[in-house]
Design an enzyme around this catalytic site. Structure first.
Site, short mmCIF file in Angstrom:
data_model
loop_
_atom_site.label_atom_id
_atom_site.label_comp_id
_atom_site.label_asym_id
_atom_site.label_seq_id
_atom_site.Cartn_x
_atom_site.Cartn_y
_atom_site.Cartn_z
N LYS A 183 5.85 -8.26 -6.71
CA LYS A 183 6.17 -6.84 -6.49
C LYS A 183 6.08 -6.53 -5.00
CE LYS A 183 1.83 -5.31 -5.41
NZ LYS A 183 1.46 -4.73 -4.09
N ASP A 188 -3.40 -3.88 -10.59
CA ASP A 188 -1.95 -4.08 -10.55
C ASP A 188 -1.38 -4.64 -11.84
OD1 ASP A 188 -1.90 -3.15 -7.97
OD2 ASP A 188 -1.58 -5.11 -7.03
#
Length: 314
Positions: A18, A142
């Protein structure tokens, strides 16, 4: 071939990295963590995991990790799945790392999420998304994002997530210099500069509404990290000079990315960074993310639902 071997179920899956298209750090919370506002975006760079499950009376987890990382999140995720979903058997995971570690790209968190998505399917369980997210948050802030993919606003510690519309699969360049940034130190040095939170919230809100328009985001960590590592500031400047419409550091660093208008421009920029470790990337939307998972688990799932539903569930 033994009966146990015939019962083994396996799949090869990809754990995407990401980037943070925007990242604001607000005041420290009562629990000791900082309040965040961020925009997550999955990208095409990925680790690969071969995961297999064989039913049995006892649980064993065998992780083949060439890097030998202590406390590997993929192994912890597998153990958490087996305990939470009350399933027993042999789990084998072979992990091939491609996402640089400690660069703000979420590689370890994505590996953990990949196990949370794939192992229940192979083991014949159907946890709902809330259960998966609860498990994910136990492993890292996350991790829940990688259970969803695409583009999303993250608030709180980053694990409270709200979807944003998919953006075009814009091409980009990811630069991952051999620079270590201490996240704890970055937070500590940034804490002295956390003022005017209302301004940050309104600025972030504006950026979230503009998401998909290719506007330049902000990363609060750049102010303190670039002071300590001027090389990173220089790399951001080079990305802008190479034609990036948006360029910034992701997470607390040290990776930086640039997004370009077309593949040709991204390819030219790739050639200009031959002195650095770099990757060609593209943005991966939520639709593409889910399709990737449905293809990888196709032999083991029932329909195209999210999260993927095991066809072995009784």
């Amino acid at each position: 071939m033994s009966g146990a071997a015939r019962q083994a179920r396996g799949a090869q899956v990809r754990a995407l990295a990401k980037i943070n298209l925007d990242l604001r750090v607000l005041a420290k919370r009562a629990d000791g963590y900082h309040e965040l506002r961020t925009i997550f975006q999955t990208i095409s760079l990925a680790d690969t995991l071969d995961i297999s499950f064989t039913p049995g009376r006892k649980t064993s987890i065998d992780l083949d990790d060439p890097l030998g990382l202590p406390g590997n999140l993929a192994e912890r995720a597998a153990r958490l799945v087996m305990e939470t979903l009350r399933v027993a058997g042999r789990v084998e995971i072979r992990l091939v790392k491609r996402i640089p570690m400690g660069a703000g790209l979420g590689g370890g968190s994505s590996d953990a999420a990949a196990v949370l998505l794939a192992l229940p399917v192979l083991a014949g369980r159907r946890p709902d998304l809330a259960t998966l997210c609860e498990m994910g948050q136990q492993l890292g802030s996350d991790v829940p994002f990688f259970l969803l993919g695409g583009r999303a606003v993250g608030i709180g510690r980053g694990s409270e997530l709200f979807p944003l519309p998919d953006a075009p699969a814009r091409p980009g360049l990811l630069v991952t210099p051999d620079v270590h940034v201490s996240t704890a130190d970055a937070y500590e040095r940034l804490s002295d500069r956390l003022d005017r939170p209302a301004d940050k919230v309104f600025s972030f809100q504006s950026q979230a509404w503009a998401a998909g328009a290719g506007t330049q985001g902000e990363n609060d960590f750049e102010a303190v990290v670039f002071e300590q590592h001027p090389r990173l500031a220089a790399l951001k400047k080079r990305l802008k000079g190479a034609g990036a419409a948006a360029a910034m550091m992701t997470g607390s660093g040290s990776a930086l990315f640039g997004l370009f208008g077309d593949r040709e421009a991204a390819g030219r920029a790739f050639g200009r960074f031959g002195d650095e470790k770099r990757f060609r990337i593209s943005l991966v939307g939520r639709g593409g993310y889910r399709s990737m998972w449905w293809r990888a688990l196709g032999a083991h799932i029932d329909g195209r639902m999210w999260p993927p539903r095991s066809r072995y569930a009784r």
